[in-house]
Design a protein around this motif. Structure first.
Motif, PDB file in Angstrom:
ATOM      1  N   THR A 266      -8.118  -8.908 -13.970  1.00  0.00           N
ATOM      2  CA  THR A 266      -7.110  -8.622 -14.993  1.00  0.00           C
ATOM      3  C   THR A 266      -6.623  -9.825 -15.807  1.00  0.00           C
ATOM      4  OG1 THR A 266      -5.320  -8.823 -13.362  1.00  0.00           O
ATOM      5  CG2 THR A 266      -6.232  -6.618 -13.707  1.00  0.00           C
ATOM      6  N   ILE A 267      -6.883 -11.044 -15.374  1.00  0.00           N
ATOM      7  CA  ILE A 267      -6.383 -12.195 -16.144  1.00  0.00           C
ATOM      8  C   ILE A 267      -7.425 -12.638 -17.160  1.00  0.00           C
ATOM      9  CG2 ILE A 267      -5.598 -14.592 -16.060  1.00  0.00           C
ATOM     10  CD1 ILE A 267      -4.488 -14.114 -13.330  1.00  0.00           C
ATOM     11  N   GLY A 268      -7.057 -12.560 -18.435  1.00  0.00           N
ATOM     12  CA  GLY A 268      -7.935 -13.056 -19.492  1.00  0.00           C
ATOM     13  C   GLY A 268      -9.233 -12.299 -19.618  1.00  0.00           C
ATOM     14  N   ASN A 269      -9.279 -11.074 -19.142  1.00  0.00           N
ATOM     15  CA  ASN A 269     -10.478 -10.255 -19.308  1.00  0.00           C
ATOM     16  C   ASN A 269     -10.544  -9.766 -20.751  1.00  0.00           C
ATOM     17  OD1 ASN A 269     -12.597  -8.431 -19.114  1.00  0.00           O
ATOM     18  ND2 ASN A 269     -11.974  -7.687 -17.094  1.00  0.00           N
ATOM     19  N   PRO A 270     -11.617 -10.074 -21.480  1.00  0.00           N
ATOM     20  CA  PRO A 270     -11.675  -9.617 -22.883  1.00  0.00           C
ATOM     21  C   PRO A 270     -11.731  -8.097 -23.001  1.00  0.00           C
ATOM     22  CG  PRO A 270     -13.660 -10.871 -22.297  1.00  0.00           C
ATOM     23  CD  PRO A 270     -12.773 -10.877 -21.092  1.00  0.00           C
ATOM     24  N   LEU A 271     -12.100  -7.419 -21.928  1.00  0.00           N
ATOM     25  CA  LEU A 271     -12.070  -5.952 -21.939  1.00  0.00           C
ATOM     26  C   LEU A 271     -10.744  -5.473 -21.367  1.00  0.00           C
ATOM     27  CD1 LEU A 271     -15.674  -5.111 -20.670  1.00  0.00           C
ATOM     28  CD2 LEU A 271     -14.783  -4.945 -22.998  1.00  0.00           C
ATOM     29  N   PRO A 272     -10.331  -4.247 -21.703  1.00  0.00           N
ATOM     30  CA  PRO A 272      -9.122  -3.693 -21.083  1.00  0.00           C
ATOM     31  C   PRO A 272      -9.335  -3.624 -19.566  1.00  0.00           C
ATOM     32  CG  PRO A 272     -10.116  -2.148 -22.655  1.00  0.00           C
ATOM     33  CD  PRO A 272     -11.007  -3.319 -22.591  1.00  0.00           C
ATOM     34  N   SER A 273      -8.290  -3.847 -18.807  1.00  0.00           N
ATOM     35  CA  SER A 273      -8.486  -3.877 -17.353  1.00  0.00           C
ATOM     36  C   SER A 273      -7.314  -3.234 -16.633  1.00  0.00           C
ATOM     37  CB  SER A 273      -8.667  -5.315 -16.888  1.00  0.00           C
ATOM     38  OG  SER A 273      -7.510  -6.060 -17.192  1.00  0.00           O
ATOM     39  N   PHE A 274      -7.533  -2.933 -15.355  1.00  0.00           N
ATOM     40  CA  PHE A 274      -6.567  -2.171 -14.570  1.00  0.00           C
ATOM     41  C   PHE A 274      -6.557  -2.698 -13.136  1.00  0.00           C
ATOM     42  CE2 PHE A 274      -5.531   1.494 -11.840  1.00  0.00           C
ATOM     43  CZ  PHE A 274      -4.345   1.926 -12.419  1.00  0.00           C
ATOM     44  N   GLY A 275      -5.373  -2.957 -12.602  1.00  0.00           N
ATOM     45  CA  GLY A 275      -5.248  -3.377 -11.204  1.00  0.00           C
ATOM     46  C   GLY A 275      -4.306  -2.448 -10.469  1.00  0.00           C
ATOM     47  N   LEU A 276      -4.615  -2.168  -9.204  1.00  0.00           N
ATOM     48  CA  LEU A 276      -3.781  -1.248  -8.424  1.00  0.00           C
ATOM     49  C   LEU A 276      -3.684  -1.729  -6.980  1.00  0.00           C
ATOM     50  CD1 LEU A 276      -3.763   2.609  -8.529  1.00  0.00           C
ATOM     51  CD2 LEU A 276      -4.076   1.459  -6.321  1.00  0.00           C
ATOM     52  N   ILE A 277      -2.476  -1.653  -6.450  1.00  0.00           N
ATOM     53  CA  ILE A 277      -2.243  -1.998  -5.038  1.00  0.00           C
ATOM     54  C   ILE A 277      -1.744  -0.753  -4.303  1.00  0.00           C
ATOM     55  CG2 ILE A 277      -0.781  -3.335  -3.470  1.00  0.00           C
ATOM     56  CD1 ILE A 277      -0.675  -5.533  -5.629  1.00  0.00           C
ATOM     57  N   VAL A 278      -2.437  -0.408  -3.216  1.00  0.00           N
ATOM     58  CA  VAL A 278      -1.993   0.691  -2.348  1.00  0.00           C
ATOM     59  C   VAL A 278      -0.993   0.104  -1.352  1.00  0.00           C
ATOM     60  CG1 VAL A 278      -2.679   2.327  -0.563  1.00  0.00           C
ATOM     61  CG2 VAL A 278      -4.184   1.939  -2.531  1.00  0.00           C
ATOM     62  N   ARG A 279       0.241   0.600  -1.412  1.00  0.00           N
ATOM     63  CA  ARG A 279       1.276   0.061  -0.531  1.00  0.00           C
ATOM     64  C   ARG A 279       1.533   1.055   0.605  1.00  0.00           C
ATOM     65  NH1 ARG A 279       7.241  -1.968  -2.540  1.00  0.00           N
ATOM     66  NH2 ARG A 279       7.816  -2.859  -0.535  1.00  0.00           N
ATOM     67  N   HIS A 280       1.431   0.552   1.826  1.00  0.00           N
ATOM     68  CA  HIS A 280       1.587   1.419   3.004  1.00  0.00           C
ATOM     69  C   HIS A 280       3.068   1.611   3.307  1.00  0.00           C
ATOM     70  CE1 HIS A 280      -2.710   1.543   4.129  1.00  0.00           C
ATOM     71  NE2 HIS A 280      -2.717   0.488   3.330  1.00  0.00           N
ATOM     72  N   THR A 281       3.574   2.778   2.916  1.00  0.00           N
ATOM     73  CA  THR A 281       5.021   3.050   3.001  1.00  0.00           C
ATOM     74  C   THR A 281       5.301   4.324   3.783  1.00  0.00           C
ATOM     75  OG1 THR A 281       4.800   4.272   0.936  1.00  0.00           O
ATOM     76  CG2 THR A 281       5.549   1.976   0.762  1.00  0.00           C
ATOM     77  N   ASP A 282       4.284   4.833   4.482  1.00  0.00           N
ATOM     78  CA  ASP A 282       4.399   6.196   5.010  1.00  0.00           C
ATOM     79  C   ASP A 282       4.208   6.226   6.521  1.00  0.00           C
ATOM     80  OD1 ASP A 282       4.280   8.901   5.533  1.00  0.00           O
ATOM     81  OD2 ASP A 282       3.171   9.351   3.696  1.00  0.00           O
ATOM     82  N   ASP A 283       5.284   5.883   7.226  1.00  0.00           N
ATOM     83  CA  ASP A 283       5.241   5.815   8.680  1.00  0.00           C
ATOM     84  C   ASP A 283       4.959   7.173   9.300  1.00  0.00           C
ATOM     85  OD1 ASP A 283       5.272   3.958  10.556  1.00  0.00           O
ATOM     86  OD2 ASP A 283       7.428   3.537  10.497  1.00  0.00           O
ATOM     87  N   LYS A 284       5.313   8.217   8.560  1.00  0.00           N
ATOM     88  CA  LYS A 284       5.222   9.562   9.121  1.00  0.00           C
ATOM     89  C   LYS A 284       3.775  10.047   9.108  1.00  0.00           C
ATOM     90  CE  LYS A 284       7.697  13.846   8.456  1.00  0.00           C
ATOM     91  NZ  LYS A 284       8.368  14.607   7.391  1.00  0.00           N
ATOM     92  N   ARG A 285       3.135   9.954   7.959  1.00  0.00           N
ATOM     93  CA  ARG A 285       1.763  10.462   7.853  1.00  0.00           C
ATOM     94  C   ARG A 285       0.721   9.398   8.126  1.00  0.00           C
ATOM     95  NH1 ARG A 285       1.422  13.240   2.112  1.00  0.00           N
ATOM     96  NH2 ARG A 285       2.284  11.193   1.560  1.00  0.00           N
ATOM     97  N   GLU A 286       1.124   8.095   7.943  1.00  0.00           N
ATOM     98  CA  GLU A 286       0.169   7.016   8.205  1.00  0.00           C
ATOM     99  C   GLU A 286       0.947   5.840   8.788  1.00  0.00           C
ATOM    100  OE1 GLU A 286      -1.074   4.008   6.191  1.00  0.00           O
ATOM    101  OE2 GLU A 286      -3.204   4.029   6.701  1.00  0.00           O
ATOM    102  N   TYR A 287       1.077   4.728   8.080  1.00  0.00           N
ATOM    103  CA  TYR A 287       1.815   3.583   8.593  1.00  0.00           C
ATOM    104  C   TYR A 287       2.637   2.984   7.466  1.00  0.00           C
ATOM    105  CZ  TYR A 287      -1.256   3.894  12.640  1.00  0.00           C
ATOM    106  OH  TYR A 287      -1.916   4.340  13.756  1.00  0.00           O
ATOM    107  N   ALA A 288       3.672   2.252   7.821  1.00  0.00           N
ATOM    108  CA  ALA A 288       4.452   1.511   6.827  1.00  0.00           C
ATOM    109  C   ALA A 288       4.429   0.046   7.214  1.00  0.00           C
ATOM    110  CB  ALA A 288       5.893   2.028   6.787  1.00  0.00           C
ATOM    111  N   TYR A 289       3.869  -0.771   6.371  1.00  0.00           N
ATOM    112  CA  TYR A 289       3.850  -2.215   6.633  1.00  0.00           C
ATOM    113  C   TYR A 289       3.609  -2.918   5.307  1.00  0.00           C
ATOM    114  CZ  TYR A 289      -1.250  -1.326   6.647  1.00  0.00           C
ATOM    115  OH  TYR A 289      -2.534  -0.929   6.329  1.00  0.00           O
ATOM    116  N   ASP A 290       4.139  -4.087   5.137  1.00  0.00           N
ATOM    117  CA  ASP A 290       3.824  -4.930   3.978  1.00  0.00           C
ATOM    118  C   ASP A 290       3.543  -6.314   4.538  1.00  0.00           C
ATOM    119  OD1 ASP A 290       4.123  -3.136   1.918  1.00  0.00           O
ATOM    120  OD2 ASP A 290       6.210  -3.636   1.523  1.00  0.00           O
ATOM    121  N   SER A 291       4.641  -6.970   4.878  1.00  0.00           N
ATOM    122  CA  SER A 291       4.514  -8.343   5.360  1.00  0.00           C
ATOM    123  C   SER A 291       4.159  -8.375   6.842  1.00  0.00           C
ATOM    124  CB  SER A 291       5.831  -9.079   5.123  1.00  0.00           C
ATOM    125  OG  SER A 291       6.872  -8.383   5.780  1.00  0.00           O
ATOM    126  N   GLU A 292       4.266  -7.227   7.525  1.00  0.00           N
ATOM    127  CA  GLU A 292       3.987  -7.243   8.967  1.00  0.00           C
ATOM    128  C   GLU A 292       3.019  -6.152   9.368  1.00  0.00           C
ATOM    129  OE1 GLU A 292       7.603  -7.422  11.305  1.00  0.00           O
ATOM    130  OE2 GLU A 292       8.473  -8.833   9.865  1.00  0.00           O
TER     131      GLU A 292
END
Lengths: 446, 446
Positions: A266-292
């Motif tokens: 995404t930095i300085g790409n002459p073409l349009p670009s897209f970045g995505l981060i999946v954040r684990h926030t779902d302790d009930k159906r999966e897990y919740a963690y970021d820094s730990e």
């Protein structure tokens, strides 16, 4: 009369059309879903200034934590531990090795001490010196028996349905979807085609040198632990350039290990670009963690950089209405194609081999997998009412005894002619265009 | 009347149909041509026992001596020598290096002494420490100016038309066509897409470690000479497994350096397979060498193994009726699209930039290449009478000044609308479906 019948038919079709129009049904409406769809529409619209020609539509995906569940252990680590246990049972003298001992007693600290020396040792024991075929067989056998400790599902079923939809949506729009993962390249190739629809030549992962020889006249490739390439952090852009040689325009990750490839995309790409981060926030159906996280890479610096870089941050709990494909409510379960796996009992009216029967399993994500009796077979399928059709089915390439190879050929040829299906009394009939049952299958008992 | 007119029309069409039916017009009828066509027909016929599903249709091609001319020097060696000369002019102190001295005096023996130490040194000087972008620019600039010493053609024009036809024929039949060459992977990627229609992610070659960093905030990949992988001999099957992860079913080579990949493709492959060796037998139109090539790999043991392995051996002099695309007799040369390159003078009625004009060149193999003014553009085209259509055109991805970027966009959009063409007075008009000239180009003076 005619007019109102037409209206009724149209009304009956409406929900199906609405669903068909939504490429990401497992995503709740919101910023994340809109951002994905808006990007894809923009780069595929020839009249838009951001139009990107098909050859440049490269999307890269991390695997652990982005496409499948990486908690409590990344599945490849679970594989290594299970393999060490299996091997130590067969060869008890192995237990004298402190690293093996640490696995058997669950002493994670000992494994990670001294620069992960113990972990590297057990990785060596379970990976090096094997031929590619032997290694693939072991991973395959393990995937068929091992289950996730919490979800009690095979590891290649603890995959994120919303992300499968993104993969399919991108491919339907001319993208190549690549995996760029710190996981083992050879390990991922065993299941990625069947699980994600990603072919082996679009999988970049950590790997080491291979050796080739004609062993007793047979071409043989053997795994070593020399010249290890770690496809993580700065290794990800390096792997992308080495294997793809084009800069991606879309990148999906979930940890700081993906930050370098998000930046590269995404930095300085002459073409349009897209970045995505999946954040684990779902302790009930999966897990919740970021820094730990329980055992995998942390998400701290990439999350901090996201707003400035305009990366989309997915909140699992909020953005996803489904988690794993199996968790999706099934319609018509009693007579569903997808509720069970199916074993072929006749092909073109002839009974199948008494001991070795081809089988098929249809998943919710539109993929069929199974066995011809000798080889694994897999690919896309679509169902529309009683109509069923298979896309290009891929197979592995083992040779087998002549009678089984003949059965395989007949099974594949018959599959090529299937037009409709019917289910009665736990039997699935696949019929050709003339309405003749060319394959009959029975539901596997579970 | 009607009836006989139809007959006349049909008769008039016959030669065109016959030519259209022949996928390999530059190949003379004979065993080699038949073997290629018979194999492709067999593996693509769903009712044939040898049918191979599309994902398994992988074909691998050596480059030097198989797709392009490798005599008297492989082009990459010519590049290295030319680069050393260019650099030594800019920095005369370089001449103190004995390896540089050897290049400048043409002392091949000194370069090859002591395990090719001198050659490696000059390779290092011309490859290492450069960013990928810098290296690509140098190769690109060299290809535009350097010419083959005997044929006086750019090196990426001394390519074999019969092999271009094989590439196109295989791709039209669902094959992926990969290069697997001892040449430099980064070097080949600069021209292979435009020259052969092979995308960067399907090029396997020798390579070394890359380094990635954000240099002053800009993602930067730098070439090194560490961990060199030599994609030759046993390295070829290793490269194939590492990059593709599937066993090829067709393999094309020309020297003993290709023997391992020919064996890997054809020995004990559970799928039907095909091996082919291009034998240089044509001193008149190209070169004749087997055991004594001017500077490249010998063909001795692979040739000896060919009959037992059922590899097809192509006799260039006998099997090929054309050599390089430029050598093909052109029809209608005076008014041919292909006889010159074309410079855009107006786009949608507006004059192009006074200094920077997009250009296009149409080759005999159905590929168009050129420049938007900022970026290279290339892809397939087809002509049928006055009708012309472009396939998916790929572009490089440089950014340029806003006015040139705008011109690029207009040029690309206009190309997307082209339906027919006309040539008058050295002007090429590309017209839209309504018959309006949307791009006018003038023939470049030569």
């Amino acid at each position: 009369m005619k007019h109102s019948s037409l209206c009724l038919i149209l009304l009956a079709l409406l929900p199906a059309i609405a669903r068909a129009d939504d490429p990401l049904p497992s995503w709740n409406d919101g910023e994340s879903k809109s951002a994905i769809i808006e990007f894809v529409q923009r780069v595929t619209d020839e009249s838009h200034k951001d139009f990107v020609p098909v050859p440049e539509r490269i999307a890269v995906f991390d695997n652990d934590g982005t496409l499948w569940c990486e908690a409590p252990l990344p599945p490849q680590v679970a594989f290594v531990f299970d393999e060490v246990k299996r091997m130590a049972k067969e060869k008890p003298s192995m237990k004298n090795d402190p690293a093996v001992q640490a696995v058997l007693t669950g002493d994670a600290e000992a494994l990670l001490a001294d620069g992960h020396k113990g972990l590297l040792k057990v990785a060596a024991i379970t990976h090096a010196g094997l031929t590619i075929d032997e290694f693939n067989d072991r991973v395959d056998a393990w995937l068929k028996t091992a289950t996730h400790p919490r979800f009690k599902l095979p590891y290649n079923s603890t995959i994120y349905l919303p992300m499968l939809e993104v993969l399919e949506y991108l491919r339907a729009n001319g993208f190549e979807t690549w995996i760029v993962s710190g996981g083992g390249q050879d390990f991922m190739r065993v299941f990625a085609e069947e699980t994600y629809g990603i072919v082996p030549q679009q999988i970049i992962g950590s790997h080491a040198k291979l050796e080739y020889e004609l062993r007793d006249g047979v071409p043989t490739l053997t795994k070593t632990l020399d010249s290890i390439f770690v496809d993580d952090k700065e290794g990800k852009p390096v792997g992308i350039e080495r294997f793809i040689g084009r800069r991606p325009i879309a990148c999906f990750g979930n940890s700081d290990g993906d930050q370098a490839m998000l930046e590269y995309t995404t930095i300085g790409n002459p073409l349009p670009s897209f970045g995505l981060i999946v954040r684990h926030t779902d302790d009930k159906r999966e897990y919740a963690y970021d820094s730990e996280p329980p055992s995998s890479g942390r998400l701290v610096t990439a999350l901090k950089a996201a707003p400035e870089r305009h990366w989309t941050v997915v909140d699992m709990a909020k953005d996803w209405n489904s988690m794993f494909p199996q968790g999706k409510p099934m319609e018509n379960k009693a007579v569903s194609l997808k509720a069970t796996s199916w074993q072929a009992i006749t092909i073109k009216g002839q009974p199948t081999h008494p001991d070795v029967k081809p089988d098929l399993t249809f998943d919710e994500a539109g993929r069929v997998g199974g066995s011809t009796g000798v080889n694994r077979i897999f690919g896309p399928y679509t169902v529309d009412g009683a109509k069923i059709s298979f896309g290009q089915l891929a197979t592995t390439r083992r040779a087998g005894p002549p009678d089984l190879m003949q059965q395989e050929t007949q099974f594949q040829q018959a599959l090529g002619k299937v037009a409709t299906y019917a289910i009665e009394d736990s039997k699935l009939k696949l019929l050709d265009a003339d309405g003749s049952a060319i394959i009959e299958l029975s539901a596997n008992e579970e």
